[in-house]
Design a protein around this motif. Structure first.
Motif, short mmCIF file in Angstrom:
data_model
loop_
_atom_site.label_atom_id
_atom_site.label_comp_id
_atom_site.label_asym_id
_atom_site.label_seq_id
_atom_site.Cartn_x
_atom_site.Cartn_y
_atom_site.Cartn_z
N SER A 65 0.83 -1.21 0.00
CA SER A 65 0.00 0.00 0.00
C SER A 65 0.85 1.25 0.00
O SER A 65 0.45 2.30 -0.53
N SER A 66 2.04 1.16 0.61
CA SER A 66 2.92 2.34 0.63
C SER A 66 3.50 2.65 -0.74
O SER A 66 4.08 3.72 -0.93
N LEU A 67 3.35 1.75 -1.71
CA LEU A 67 3.87 1.95 -3.05
C LEU A 67 2.79 2.35 -4.04
O LEU A 67 3.06 2.46 -5.24
N LYS A 68 1.58 2.57 -3.57
CA LYS A 68 0.49 2.93 -4.46
C LYS A 68 0.45 4.43 -4.72
O LYS A 68 0.80 5.24 -3.84
N ALA A 69 0.02 4.78 -5.90
CA ALA A 69 -0.21 6.19 -6.22
C ALA A 69 -1.50 6.66 -5.55
O ALA A 69 -2.38 5.85 -5.23
N PRO A 70 -1.64 7.96 -5.29
CA PRO A 70 -2.85 8.46 -4.59
C PRO A 70 -4.15 8.05 -5.26
O PRO A 70 -5.14 7.75 -4.58
N VAL A 71 -4.19 8.01 -6.58
CA VAL A 71 -5.44 7.70 -7.27
C VAL A 71 -5.87 6.26 -7.06
O VAL A 71 -7.06 5.92 -7.16
N GLU A 72 -4.93 5.38 -6.77
CA GLU A 72 -5.24 3.96 -6.61
C GLU A 72 -6.05 3.68 -5.35
O GLU A 72 -6.76 2.68 -5.27
N PHE A 73 -5.93 4.53 -4.35
CA PHE A 73 -6.66 4.29 -3.10
C PHE A 73 -8.15 4.54 -3.25
O PHE A 73 -8.96 3.97 -2.52
N SER A 74 -8.54 5.36 -4.21
CA SER A 74 -9.95 5.66 -4.41
C SER A 74 -10.55 4.90 -5.59
O SER A 74 -11.77 4.72 -5.67
N SER A 75 -9.70 4.44 -6.51
CA SER A 75 -10.22 3.79 -7.71
C SER A 75 -10.14 2.27 -7.67
O SER A 75 -10.74 1.61 -8.52
N LYS A 76 -9.42 1.69 -6.69
CA LYS A 76 -9.25 0.25 -6.63
C LYS A 76 -9.56 -0.26 -5.23
O LYS A 76 -9.50 0.50 -4.26
N PRO A 77 -9.86 -1.56 -5.11
CA PRO A 77 -10.06 -2.14 -3.76
C PRO A 77 -8.77 -2.05 -2.94
O PRO A 77 -7.66 -1.98 -3.49
N MET A 78 -8.92 -2.07 -1.63
CA MET A 78 -7.75 -1.88 -0.78
C MET A 78 -6.78 -3.05 -0.87
O MET A 78 -5.59 -2.91 -0.54
N TRP A 79 -7.23 -4.24 -1.30
CA TRP A 79 -6.34 -5.39 -1.42
C TRP A 79 -5.69 -5.50 -2.79
O TRP A 79 -4.91 -6.41 -3.05
N ALA A 80 -5.99 -4.56 -3.70
CA ALA A 80 -5.42 -4.62 -5.05
C ALA A 80 -3.93 -4.32 -5.01
O ALA A 80 -3.45 -3.52 -4.19
N LEU A 81 -3.17 -4.96 -5.89
CA LEU A 81 -1.74 -4.73 -5.98
C LEU A 81 -1.47 -3.37 -6.62
O LEU A 81 -2.26 -2.90 -7.44
N PRO A 82 -0.36 -2.73 -6.26
CA PRO A 82 -0.05 -1.42 -6.87
C PRO A 82 0.32 -1.58 -8.35
O PRO A 82 0.88 -2.60 -8.76
N ASP A 83 0.01 -0.57 -9.14
CA ASP A 83 0.34 -0.60 -10.56
C ASP A 83 1.84 -0.44 -10.80
O ASP A 83 2.37 -0.89 -11.81
N GLY A 84 2.51 0.21 -9.89
CA GLY A 84 3.95 0.43 -10.03
C GLY A 84 4.56 0.77 -8.68
O GLY A 84 3.92 0.61 -7.63
N LEU A 85 5.79 1.24 -8.71
CA LEU A 85 6.50 1.61 -7.49
C LEU A 85 6.47 3.13 -7.35
O LEU A 85 7.33 3.84 -7.89
N PHE A 86 5.49 3.62 -6.61
CA PHE A 86 5.36 5.06 -6.41
C PHE A 86 6.17 5.44 -5.17
O PHE A 86 5.66 5.59 -4.06
N LEU A 87 7.49 5.60 -5.37
CA LEU A 87 8.40 5.88 -4.26
C LEU A 87 8.28 7.30 -3.73
O LEU A 87 8.89 7.63 -2.70
#
Length: 288
Positions: A43-65
């Motif tokens: 979850s710490s590697l997710k982009a801000p938009v992923e928290f509202s557009s995807k389920p909380m258990w979804a894998l991150p699309d990339g490494l948002f460092l």
């Protein structure tokens, strides 16, 4: 239900229901401990938009460092880590020095009333920490120690002393008494016995107590939140409470990144010193 399975060359061990249930229980405990950590890191590697557009258990699309950059800079994590180190490590040094001296006096030296003194130390384990918050807060305000690392150092050392003395006394009790008696017969002084005989045999014990107390102090929130009201003087656990207010309800990435950063020291110490700590715990549990 029983069966046989190979447990080694020429050895077959029975597989029972109890053994299967035990393995299942261990696997469940591992999942309960490990899965939240994995989810936190991902979850710490997710982009801000992923928290509202995807389920909380979804894998991150990339490494948002960038979340870690935000946590370290805007989140003031460097200051929080420094404050925790300034409060934790001096307290551990005080506890080790006093614990070694007290354990030696209570278990090696023979004097009247030492059993009662040990009971007094053990009584300190029964005092609820919440009962001492208000008196200590009033004292620190009067002497000007509020928002100072010294307030936490003194509090950690005082509250950790009963457990430290209790554990150290057990380690001294497990030392081979013949070695100490032989050194005394050969003319060794009390100080020589303490520094040259007993201290080298207690290296695992010292490390074990230091690691145990480190986990307690580093993860402390009660005292840190009470005695550090200024944001710049807060420790890492108390500082984490500011992240939701700092980043708002939508920027969970930096918040999760800051939690991951706070876990790194304890996780690294555990992985590096796990075997030594387990050995030290076993030494204190068996009388030599």
């Amino acid at each position: 239900m029983t069966a046989l399975t190979a447990a080694g060359p020429g050895v077959r061990r029975p597989v029972t229901v109890g053994r299967v249930l035990g393995v299942i229980g261990i696997v469940l405990l591992i999942l309960i401990e490990v899965v939240p950590l994995i989810w936190l890191f991902l979850s710490s590697l997710k982009a801000p938009v992923e928290f509202s557009s995807k389920p909380m258990w979804a894998l991150p699309d990339g490494l948002f460092l960038q979340n870690y950059v935000e946590a370290w800079t805007r989140g003031n994590m460097a200051r929080y880590i420094l404050n925790s180190a300034l409060a934790t490590f001096p307290a551990i040094v005080i506890l080790i020095v006093t614990g070694l001296a007290a354990g030696f006096a209570l278990e090696v030296l023979k004097w009247r009333g030492r059993g009662g003194v040990l009971l007094l130390f053990l009584a300190g384990l029964m005092v609820p920490l919440q009962m001492i918050l208000l008196p200590l807060f009033a004292i620190y305000v009067k002497v000007g120690l509020l928002n100072s690392p010294l307030a936490l150092v003194l509090t950690y050392a005082a509250t950790g002393l009963p457990l430290t003395v209790f554990m150290m006394a057990g380690y001294y009790r497990s030392l081979p008494r013949e070695i100490i008696e032989s050194a005394i017969i050969d003319g060794a002084s009390i100080y020589r016995v303490f520094f040259s005989i007993s201290l080298p045999m207690l290296r695992n014990a010292i490390l074990t107590i230091a690691v145990v107390q480190f986990f307690f102090f580093w993860n402390d929130l009660l005292f840190a939140l009470t005695f550090t009201t200024d944001n710049d003087s807060r420790t890492i656990q108390a500082g984490l409470l500011n992240f939701v207010g700092t980043f708002g309800q939508t920027e969970w990435g930096p918040t999760f990144a800051s939690i991951c950063i706070s876990i790194v020291p304890t996780l690294a110490i555990y992985l590096l010193l796990n075997q030594r700590v387990m050995s030290g715990l076993a030494d204190g549990a068996v009388k030599g």
